[in-house]
Design a protein around this motif. Sequence first.
Motif, PDB file in Angstrom:
ATOM      1  N   ARG A  52       0.837  -1.205   0.000  1.00 33.53           N
ATOM      2  CA  ARG A  52       0.000   0.000   0.000  1.00 33.53           C
ATOM      3  C   ARG A  52       0.876   1.262   0.000  1.00 33.53           C
ATOM      4  O   ARG A  52       1.847   1.340   0.751  1.00 33.53           O
ATOM      5  CB  ARG A  52      -0.897   0.024   1.242  1.00 33.53           C
ATOM      6  N   PRO A  53       0.526   2.248  -0.848  1.00 33.85           N
ATOM      7  CA  PRO A  53       1.324   3.477  -0.938  1.00 33.85           C
ATOM      8  C   PRO A  53       0.913   4.550   0.084  1.00 33.85           C
ATOM      9  O   PRO A  53      -0.283   4.761   0.314  1.00 33.85           O
ATOM     10  CB  PRO A  53       1.018   3.970  -2.360  1.00 33.85           C
ATOM     11  N   PHE A  54       1.901   5.221   0.648  1.00 34.31           N
ATOM     12  CA  PHE A  54       1.655   6.327   1.581  1.00 34.31           C
ATOM     13  C   PHE A  54       2.694   7.419   1.356  1.00 34.31           C
ATOM     14  O   PHE A  54       3.888   7.138   1.211  1.00 34.31           O
ATOM     15  CB  PHE A  54       1.731   5.840   3.043  1.00 34.31           C
ATOM     16  N   SER A  55       2.232   8.668   1.382  1.00 39.24           N
ATOM     17  CA  SER A  55       3.126   9.810   1.197  1.00 39.24           C
ATOM     18  C   SER A  55       4.066   9.952   2.375  1.00 39.24           C
ATOM     19  O   SER A  55       3.711   9.613   3.510  1.00 39.24           O
ATOM     20  CB  SER A  55       2.307  11.102   1.100  1.00 39.24           C
ATOM     21  N   LEU A  72       1.244   9.989   7.825  1.00 45.73           N
ATOM     22  CA  LEU A  72      -0.055  10.335   8.390  1.00 45.73           C
ATOM     23  C   LEU A  72      -1.083   9.549   7.607  1.00 45.73           C
ATOM     24  O   LEU A  72      -1.124   9.656   6.371  1.00 45.73           O
ATOM     25  CB  LEU A  72      -0.290  11.837   8.220  1.00 45.73           C
ATOM     26  N   TYR A  73      -1.883   8.725   8.280  1.00 48.07           N
ATOM     27  CA  TYR A  73      -2.798   7.885   7.500  1.00 48.07           C
ATOM     28  C   TYR A  73      -4.188   7.849   8.103  1.00 48.07           C
ATOM     29  O   TYR A  73      -4.384   8.105   9.280  1.00 48.07           O
ATOM     30  CB  TYR A  73      -2.239   6.466   7.335  1.00 48.07           C
ATOM     31  N   ARG A  74      -5.115   7.502   7.225  1.00 50.64           N
ATOM     32  CA  ARG A  74      -6.507   7.371   7.640  1.00 50.64           C
ATOM     33  C   ARG A  74      -6.914   5.905   7.510  1.00 50.64           C
ATOM     34  O   ARG A  74      -6.627   5.271   6.485  1.00 50.64           O
ATOM     35  CB  ARG A  74      -7.396   8.222   6.745  1.00 50.64           C
ATOM     36  N   VAL A  76      -9.095   3.263   6.407  1.00 51.54           N
ATOM     37  CA  VAL A  76     -10.219   3.164   5.463  1.00 51.54           C
ATOM     38  C   VAL A  76     -10.571   1.724   5.121  1.00 51.54           C
ATOM     39  O   VAL A  76     -11.607   1.454   4.520  1.00 51.54           O
ATOM     40  CB  VAL A  76      -9.933   3.930   4.142  1.00 51.54           C
ATOM     41  N   GLY A  77      -9.677   0.767   5.446  1.00 49.61           N
ATOM     42  CA  GLY A  77      -9.934  -0.613   5.027  1.00 49.61           C
ATOM     43  C   GLY A  77      -9.014  -1.596   5.717  1.00 49.61           C
ATOM     44  O   GLY A  77      -8.496  -1.337   6.818  1.00 49.61           O
ATOM     45  N   PHE A  79      -5.819  -2.947   5.129  1.00 51.41           N
ATOM     46  CA  PHE A  79      -4.419  -2.687   5.473  1.00 51.41           C
ATOM     47  C   PHE A  79      -4.300  -1.612   6.549  1.00 51.41           C
ATOM     48  O   PHE A  79      -3.591  -1.789   7.553  1.00 51.41           O
ATOM     49  CB  PHE A  79      -3.619  -2.267   4.228  1.00 51.41           C
ATOM     50  N   THR A  80      -4.970  -0.488   6.328  1.00 51.03           N
ATOM     51  CA  THR A  80      -4.835   0.612   7.288  1.00 51.03           C
ATOM     52  C   THR A  80      -5.414   0.209   8.652  1.00 51.03           C
ATOM     53  O   THR A  80      -4.923   0.671   9.694  1.00 51.03           O
ATOM     54  CB  THR A  80      -5.495   1.890   6.743  1.00 51.03           C
ATOM     55  N   ILE A 118      -7.067  13.845   3.740  1.00 49.18           N
ATOM     56  CA  ILE A 118      -5.756  13.232   3.993  1.00 49.18           C
ATOM     57  C   ILE A 118      -4.715  13.713   2.973  1.00 49.18           C
ATOM     58  O   ILE A 118      -3.515  13.466   3.133  1.00 49.18           O
ATOM     59  CB  ILE A 118      -5.879  11.686   4.030  1.00 49.18           C
ATOM     60  N   ALA A 121      -1.314  15.171   3.952  1.00 56.44           N
ATOM     61  CA  ALA A 121      -0.150  14.403   4.425  1.00 56.44           C
ATOM     62  C   ALA A 121       1.172  14.842   3.772  1.00 56.44           C
ATOM     63  O   ALA A 121       2.131  15.136   4.485  1.00 56.44           O
ATOM     64  CB  ALA A 121      -0.402  12.903   4.239  1.00 56.44           C
ATOM     65  N   GLU A 224      -3.752  10.854  -6.177  1.00 56.50           N
ATOM     66  CA  GLU A 224      -3.746   9.578  -5.451  1.00 56.50           C
ATOM     67  C   GLU A 224      -4.733   8.630  -6.104  1.00 56.50           C
ATOM     68  O   GLU A 224      -5.830   9.012  -6.458  1.00 56.50           O
ATOM     69  CB  GLU A 224      -4.060   9.806  -3.981  1.00 56.50           C
ATOM     70  N   THR A 225      -4.291   7.411  -6.262  1.00 53.65           N
ATOM     71  CA  THR A 225      -5.120   6.418  -6.923  1.00 53.65           C
ATOM     72  C   THR A 225      -4.875   5.063  -6.276  1.00 53.65           C
ATOM     73  O   THR A 225      -3.934   4.910  -5.514  1.00 53.65           O
ATOM     74  CB  THR A 225      -4.762   6.355  -8.423  1.00 53.65           C
TER      75      THR A 225
HETATM   76  C1  LIG Z   1       0.821   8.064  -4.026  1.00 51.89           C
HETATM   77  C2  LIG Z   1      -0.181   7.787  -2.920  1.00 51.89           C
HETATM   78  C3  LIG Z   1       0.029   8.350  -1.670  1.00 51.89           C
HETATM   79  C4  LIG Z   1      -0.888   8.093  -0.642  1.00 51.89           C
HETATM   80  N1  LIG Z   1      -0.653   8.687   0.565  1.00 51.89           N
HETATM   81  C5  LIG Z   1      -1.494   8.429   1.587  1.00 51.89           C
HETATM   82  C6  LIG Z   1      -1.254   9.007   2.870  1.00 51.89           C
HETATM   83  O1  LIG Z   1      -0.270   9.723   3.083  1.00 51.89           O
HETATM   84  N2  LIG Z   1      -2.142   8.706   3.865  1.00 51.89           N
HETATM   85  C7  LIG Z   1      -3.241   7.897   3.644  1.00 51.89           C
HETATM   86  O2  LIG Z   1      -4.007   7.664   4.587  1.00 51.89           O
HETATM   87  N3  LIG Z   1      -3.485   7.362   2.447  1.00 51.89           N
HETATM   88  C8  LIG Z   1      -2.640   7.596   1.420  1.00 51.89           C
HETATM   89  N4  LIG Z   1      -2.886   7.016   0.192  1.00 51.89           N
HETATM   90  C9  LIG Z   1      -4.064   6.125   0.062  1.00 51.89           C
HETATM   91  C10 LIG Z   1      -3.713   4.770   0.669  1.00 51.89           C
HETATM   92  O3  LIG Z   1      -2.789   4.106  -0.177  1.00 51.89           O
HETATM   93  C11 LIG Z   1      -4.995   3.935   0.783  1.00 51.89           C
HETATM   94  O4  LIG Z   1      -5.839   4.536   1.726  1.00 51.89           O
HETATM   95  C12 LIG Z   1      -4.681   2.531   1.256  1.00 51.89           C
HETATM   96  O5  LIG Z   1      -4.027   1.828   0.220  1.00 51.89           O
HETATM   97  C13 LIG Z   1      -5.970   1.815   1.629  1.00 51.89           C
HETATM   98  O6  LIG Z   1      -5.641   0.471   1.940  1.00 51.89           O
HETATM   99  P1  LIG Z   1      -6.674  -0.401   2.785  1.00 51.89           P
HETATM  100  O7  LIG Z   1      -6.323  -1.847   2.581  1.00 51.89           O
HETATM  101  O8  LIG Z   1      -6.747   0.087   4.194  1.00 51.89           O
HETATM  102  O9  LIG Z   1      -8.071  -0.077   2.134  1.00 51.89           O
HETATM  103  P2  LIG Z   1      -8.805  -0.935   0.980  1.00 51.89           P
HETATM  104  O10 LIG Z   1      -9.529  -2.064   1.659  1.00 51.89           O
HETATM  105  O11 LIG Z   1      -7.856  -1.263  -0.126  1.00 51.89           O
HETATM  106  O12 LIG Z   1      -9.818   0.160   0.459  1.00 51.89           O
HETATM  107  C14 LIG Z   1     -10.817   0.705   1.308  1.00 51.89           C
HETATM  108  C15 LIG Z   1     -11.577   1.757   0.534  1.00 51.89           C
HETATM  109  O13 LIG Z   1     -10.708   2.854   0.219  1.00 51.89           O
HETATM  110  C16 LIG Z   1     -10.668   3.050  -1.196  1.00 51.89           C
HETATM  111  N5  LIG Z   1      -9.314   3.417  -1.569  1.00 51.89           N
HETATM  112  C17 LIG Z   1      -8.204   2.663  -1.451  1.00 51.89           C
HETATM  113  N6  LIG Z   1      -7.121   3.337  -1.894  1.00 51.89           N
HETATM  114  C18 LIG Z   1      -7.571   4.549  -2.297  1.00 51.89           C
HETATM  115  C19 LIG Z   1      -6.958   5.701  -2.858  1.00 51.89           C
HETATM  116  N7  LIG Z   1      -5.647   5.771  -3.112  1.00 51.89           N
HETATM  117  N8  LIG Z   1      -7.739   6.768  -3.134  1.00 51.89           N
HETATM  118  C20 LIG Z   1      -9.064   6.734  -2.904  1.00 51.89           C
HETATM  119  N9  LIG Z   1      -9.690   5.680  -2.371  1.00 51.89           N
HETATM  120  C21 LIG Z   1      -8.965   4.605  -2.088  1.00 51.89           C
HETATM  121  C22 LIG Z   1     -11.084   1.734  -1.802  1.00 51.89           C
HETATM  122  O14 LIG Z   1     -11.642   1.899  -3.097  1.00 51.89           O
HETATM  123  C23 LIG Z   1     -12.115   1.251  -0.817  1.00 51.89           C
HETATM  124  O15 LIG Z   1     -13.356   1.863  -1.026  1.00 51.89           O
HETATM  125  C24 LIG Z   1      -2.016   7.254  -0.853  1.00 51.89           C
HETATM  126  C25 LIG Z   1      -2.208   6.690  -2.126  1.00 51.89           C
HETATM  127  C26 LIG Z   1      -1.300   6.958  -3.142  1.00 51.89           C
HETATM  128  C27 LIG Z   1      -1.511   6.338  -4.488  1.00 51.89           C
END
Ligand SMILES: Cc1cc2nc3c(=O)[nH]c(=O)nc-3n(C[C@H](O)[C@H](O)[C@H](O)COP(=O)(O)OP(=O)(O)OC[C@H]3O[C@@H](n4cnc5c(N)ncnc54)[C@H](O)[C@@H]3O)c2cc1C
Length: 265
Positions: A52-55, A72-74, A76-77, A79-80, A118, A121, A224-225
């Motif tokens: 999983r990517p994080f800034s 800094l992370y939120r 949402v699912g 991994f986090t 977020i 970050a 972010e994707t």
């Molecule tokens: C370059 C980059 C930098 C990032 N930096 C940060 C950061 O600094 N802090 C942070 O909290 N998060 C950041 N993110 C987003 C972070 O990678 C995702 O929140 C994380 O991968 C979610 O993993 P999960 O298994 O907890 O959630 P999942 O179970 O994979 O997803 C839970 C929900 O979140 C949605 N989701 C997942 N990833 C993203 C995303 N990138 N954008 C929008 N919705 C998403 C999914 O569609 C799903 O609805 C970044 C993403 C990118 C590409």
Amino acid sequence: MPQIRSEILYNQAQQDDYYKIALTCSQAFGAAVPGQFATLKIGERMDPLLRRPFSIHRLLHENGVVTGMEILYRVVGNFTGQLAEMKPSETIDLLGPLGHGFSLPAENATPVLAAGGIGVAPLVFLAESLNAAGIRMNHTAVFLGGRSDADILCIDDFSRLGMTVRVATEDGSAGEKGLVTAPLEAYLAEHRPGIIYACGPHGMLEAVYALAARHGIPCEVSIETVMACGLGICMGCAVKTADHPEGYRHICKDGPVFEASRVFF
Ligand SMILES: Cc1cc2nc3c(=O)[nH]c(=O)nc-3n(C[C@H](O)[C@H](O)[C@H](O)COP(=O)(O)OP(=O)(O)OC[C@H]3O[C@@H](n4cnc5c(N)ncnc54)[C@H](O)[C@@H]3O)c2cc1C
Ligand code: FES
């Protein structure tokens, strides 16, 4: 880019679903620029399978040497959620720094920063780098937007640098009620910054770029994707741009920061 077994220094709950984790990192992070990111994986766990990517939120220094980084992370699912449960001295697989970050402006420039949720970050690392580069931070402003006051973070980090901080929330629980682009638009009616840097949801980036274009101000956006490999191999993160023969670029390798005028929103 180095992949290391990194030790957790601290993992602190912030407000609502937000956490801040500090990790030891390789010396390669000493050359990291704001907007670059790292990918994480927890041990040998297969769920989730993908990193999983994080800034990079901030670099930690000791005697002038980079010894760690903050994320800094939120939550949402999957991994986090697992990350939030991890404790100091546990280890995690860290790969980075990755991607292409923000460019720093000329010393006399007056940048403006805009964050949605977020998206704040990477902007703390950016603000600290601008300060270190000699930018007069008391001439700069940051616009923080979110759904409610729970989504507004890092005000003190920006205020400490002397920046003007403007807040907007959709429910009006902090700052101005509405979208963050409203106070930004009002600001641009009276000021002419040298560049606008933005990170946040897609729609917000599009709206910030529209304002920047209308005022003729350069704008860089961090997109972010959802990513798969994070290394430019799987083609899972394509964004349509104007400056590439094939019309598409990889967000993970060519971005996540792009000159906004090159991106087809
Ligand atoms: C370059 C980059 C930098 C990032 N930096 C940060 C950061 O600094 N802090 C942070 O909290 N998060 C950041 N993110 C987003 C972070 O990678 C995702 O929140 C994380 O991968 C979610 O993993 P999960 O298994 O907890 O959630 P999942 O179970 O994979 O997803 C839970 C929900 O979140 C949605 N989701 C997942 N990833 C993203 C995303 N990138 N954008 C929008 N919705 C998403 C999914 O569609 C799903 O609805 C970044 C993403 C990118 C590409
Ligand atoms: S995530 Fe695989 S190419 Fe970008």
